[in-house]
Design an enzyme around this catalytic site. Structure first.
Site, PDB file in Angstrom:
ATOM      1  N   SER A 146       0.853  -1.193   0.000  1.00  0.00           N
ATOM      2  CA  SER A 146       0.000   0.000   0.000  1.00  0.00           C
ATOM      3  C   SER A 146       0.883   1.234   0.000  1.00  0.00           C
ATOM      4  O   SER A 146       2.050   1.182   0.420  1.00  0.00           O
ATOM      5  CB  SER A 146      -0.887   0.006   1.246  1.00  0.00           C
ATOM      6  OG  SER A 146      -1.528   1.254   1.425  1.00  0.00           O
ATOM      7  N   TYR A 159      -3.170  -0.138  10.019  1.00  0.00           N
ATOM      8  CA  TYR A 159      -3.087  -0.488   8.606  1.00  0.00           C
ATOM      9  C   TYR A 159      -1.706  -0.161   8.049  1.00  0.00           C
ATOM     10  O   TYR A 159      -1.082  -0.991   7.363  1.00  0.00           O
ATOM     11  CB  TYR A 159      -4.165   0.270   7.832  1.00  0.00           C
ATOM     12  CG  TYR A 159      -4.165   0.016   6.341  1.00  0.00           C
ATOM     13  CD1 TYR A 159      -4.739  -1.141   5.819  1.00  0.00           C
ATOM     14  CD2 TYR A 159      -3.605   0.929   5.458  1.00  0.00           C
ATOM     15  CE1 TYR A 159      -4.755  -1.381   4.446  1.00  0.00           C
ATOM     16  CE2 TYR A 159      -3.604   0.700   4.091  1.00  0.00           C
ATOM     17  CZ  TYR A 159      -4.177  -0.449   3.588  1.00  0.00           C
ATOM     18  OH  TYR A 159      -4.180  -0.684   2.234  1.00  0.00           O
TER      19      TYR A 159
END
Length: 255
Positions: A146, A159
């Protein structure tokens, strides 16, 4: 020895497992691998969703329901896939979840849910695949990282931690397994309006994300296919430990 092929992107005869293949990003990658000739298996928690995506993919694609946050479920999943589709050549770890809120509002259960899905399961799925691939002297693992792995990410700290871990995992396994013929790489997607992003990102956050992208738009799930096929294919035979940013120029835009 380098792999050779008349079409270096051809995946004919190779078996691929896409974990998270029932989702938007994983489903797109699964379709892309199948289009290049791979026998595709997809996994996720919901068999009905997997069956629907497998039907869309066609070509003998099959769904295998499993919750890979339950580590004991991983080996049986791989055994079932190989029994049905053949020895595994390609693994795509596309499983993921997030929770967007201030760090001080996360409790232990919130943290564990994100990190267990995004990092712990990726580690144990990778080691299960790596064990099998190394025994045959070849294989390719593609992890989905990501943008959050590269810079601070307010209101998504667990995250970001998990995705930074995916990058470290990718590079470490690449270094460890290269001599066994197993390549491990990752893709860092930009903002793609999957179901997860569209539901959990505020309008303000979406507007900021679009403004930062050099291409001035969100990405499409299908735009991750090229990177995934490349990293899984003989075309990337000399590529391992790489993290390919497919982000519309988001990170290139700097501050």
């Amino acid at each position: 020895m380098a792999e050779t092929a008349s079409d270096p992107f051809d995946l004919t005869g190779r078996t691929a497992l896409v974990i998270g293949g029932g989702g938007g990003l994983g489903g797109a990658i699964a379709r892309g691998l199948a289009a290049r000739g791979a026998r595709v298996a997809i996994s996720g928690r919901r068999q009905d969703r997997l069956d629907a995506v497998a039907a869309e993919i066609g070509g003998g694609a099959a769904g295998f329901a499993a919750d890979v946050t339950d580590i004991a479920a991983i080996a049986p999943l791989f055994e079932a896939v190989e029994a049905a589709q053949g020895p595994l050549d390609i693994l795509v770890n596309s499983q993921g979840t997030t929770d967007i809120k201030p760090a001080i509002e996360f409790d232990e259960a919130d943290y564990d849910r994100v990190v267990d899905t995004n990092l712990k399961s990726v580690f144990f799925c990778s080691t299960e695949a790596g064990r099998r691939m190394a025994g045959r002297g070849q294989g390719a693992i593609v992890n989905i990282a990501s943008l959050a792995a590269h810079y601070g990410w307010a209101n998504a700290t667990p995250y970001a931690i998990s995705k930074a871990g995916v990058v470290a995992l990718t590079q470490s396994l690449a270094a460890e397994w290269g001599r066994s013929g197993v390549r491990v790489n990752a893709i860092s997607p930009g903002f793609v309006m999957t179901e997860m992003n569209s539901e959990r990102m505020s309008d303000e956050r979406k507007a900021e994300a679009r403004k930062r992208a050099a291409l001035d738009r969100f990405g499409e799930a299908d735009e991750m296919i090229g990177a995934a096929v490349y990293l899984a294919s003989p075309a990337a035979a000399f590529v391992t430990g790489a993290v390919l940013r497919v982000d519309g120029g988001f990170l290139a835009s700097g501050i």
